[in-house]
Design an enzyme around this catalytic site. Structure first.
Site, short mmCIF file in Angstrom:
data_model
loop_
_atom_site.label_atom_id
_atom_site.label_comp_id
_atom_site.label_asym_id
_atom_site.label_seq_id
_atom_site.Cartn_x
_atom_site.Cartn_y
_atom_site.Cartn_z
N ARG A 54 -13.21 -23.84 -14.90
CA ARG A 54 -13.07 -22.75 -15.86
C ARG A 54 -11.63 -22.29 -16.04
NH1 ARG A 54 -18.12 -22.93 -14.23
NH2 ARG A 54 -17.07 -23.42 -12.29
N THR A 55 -10.94 -22.07 -14.94
CA THR A 55 -9.62 -21.44 -15.06
C THR A 55 -8.66 -22.33 -15.84
OG1 THR A 55 -10.04 -20.31 -12.98
CG2 THR A 55 -7.77 -20.31 -13.77
N LYS A 84 5.33 -36.47 -2.46
CA LYS A 84 6.50 -37.18 -1.94
C LYS A 84 7.37 -36.26 -1.09
CE LYS A 84 6.82 -40.00 -6.16
NZ LYS A 84 7.65 -40.24 -7.34
N ARG A 105 -2.16 -22.99 -9.78
CA ARG A 105 -3.13 -22.74 -8.71
C ARG A 105 -2.71 -23.54 -7.49
NH1 ARG A 105 -9.63 -23.05 -9.31
NH2 ARG A 105 -9.18 -20.95 -10.06
C1 NCD Z 1 -13.16 -18.95 -8.30
C2 NCD Z 1 -11.87 -19.37 -7.63
O1 NCD Z 1 -11.34 -20.45 -7.89
O2 NCD Z 1 -11.41 -18.56 -6.84
N1 NCD Z 1 -13.47 -19.68 -9.43
C3 NCD Z 1 -12.91 -19.38 -10.63
O3 NCD Z 1 -11.71 -19.38 -10.79
N2 NCD Z 1 -13.73 -19.03 -11.64
C4 NCD Z 1 -14.29 -18.80 -7.37
C5 NCD Z 1 -14.69 -19.93 -6.49
O4 NCD Z 1 -14.10 -21.01 -6.50
O5 NCD Z 1 -15.64 -19.73 -5.74
#
Ligand code: NCD
Length: 306
Positions: A54-55, A84, A105
């Site tokens: 989703r993100t 690397k 992320r």
């Molecule tokens: C969450 C995350 O990545 O922290 N998911 C998300 O971004 N919608 C929750 C999860 O992974 O459980």
């Protein structure tokens, strides 16, 4: 330009209102098929060192809908030069040459903030370890506001992995801006809310209760926020196995809920909500997903200072 790093930086309700107004405008514009091309000629980089559905895809979709181009490293822990041995600073300085904003992320707590220190373009934290996930928290808050028409006088129950669940850590910081809410925290004791989050609630005199009695919490709640046990944070798999299926919301539980209680989940779900609940009007988690698209459009526009 603005880095989006944690829930704490949204201590100004006006800023939150501004994001929500913009998100709502984008939603209405989308319905008419007239999303303004506010990010045309911009390039957004999505660099994900941890899995995401989703993100990442919502940020990419939000960027494209606003007219931006997207470059992506969807499996950066394997496919980027970090394998690397490149430092995060060098990676960010490099992406600065190619993109106007970076959505990132990573599994390490605090590393997105570290990255922001060397970045000339806005960095958006798409989740750093068990620490923060501020854009998820904004879309969660937007969903609560939209569904409950208020962010005050609510009883909200958080269920599952409260120690590693970064979405909860960020959402609590946002909710702390609003008065007269009460929280229930339902988790196995190994996964209870970190001490620093509890201290913040105590300092702000926010009412909360930790319990293992899910039924009792459900009866009193306006919002149920389910979470997945974060398997990837456990050093020892046996510890995960012990707690993994602690709380599953089933159709049996629906009888405890008020008629207008909403059920949320940041998703992915593993075994926290029986899919049979999906057709109940109180199941808000896929509406929550859709809201994420518009909130992330607003976040991109805001971060880029447009
Ligand atoms: C969450 C995350 O990545 O922290 N998911 C998300 O971004 N919608 C929750 C999860 O992974 O459980």
């Amino acid at each position: 330009m603005l880095h989006i790093l944690s829930g704490k930086q949204f201590a100004d309700k006006n800023l939150i209102d501004k994001i929500f107004k913009l998100a709502n405008d984008f939603e209405l514009a989308d319905k008419k098929g007239e999303i303004p091309q506010m990010l045309s000629k911009k390039i957004i980089a999505c660099i994900f060192f941890e899995p995401s559905t989703r993100t990442r895809l919502s940020f990419e979709s939000a960027s494209l809908r606003l007219g931006a181009g997207v470059i992506s490293a969807e499996n950066a822990s394997v496919n980027s030069s970090s394998t690397k041995g490149e430092t995060i600073e060098d990676t960010i300085k490099t992406i600065n040459c190619y993109a106007d904003a970076i959505v990132m992320r990573h599994s390490e707590n605090g590393i997105v903030e570290k990255a922001s220190k060397v970045s000339n373009v806005p960095i958006i934290n798409a989740g750093d370890g068990s620490n923060q996930h501020p854009t998820q928290a904004l879309l969660d808050l937007y969903t609560i506001k939209k569904e409950k028409k208020s962010l005050e006088n609510l009883t909200i129950t958080f269920v599952g992995d409260l120690i590693y669940g970064r979405t909860i850590h960020s959402l609590l910081e946002l909710l702390n801006n609003y008065s007269n809410n009460k929280f229930y925290f339902v988790s196995p004791k190994e996964l209870s809310l970190p001490a620093e989050n509890k201290k913040e609630l105590l300092d702000k005199k926010i009412q909360f209760e930790e319990t293992q009695n899910l039924e009792e919490a459900l009866k009193n709640s306006d919002v149920i926020y389910m979470t997945r046990v974060q398997k990837e944070r456990f050093k020892n798999l046996a510890d995960y196995e012990k707690v993994k299926d602690s709380f599953l919301l089933t159709t049996e539980h629906l009888k405890y809920l008020k008629k207008d209680t909403i059920i949320m989940h940041p998703l992915p779900r593993v075994n926290e909500i029986d899919p049979q609940i999906d057709n109940d009007p109180r199941a808000a988690y896929f509406r929550q997903v859709k809201n994420g698209l518009y909130v992330r459009m607003a976040i991109l526009v805001l971060a880029l200072g447009i």
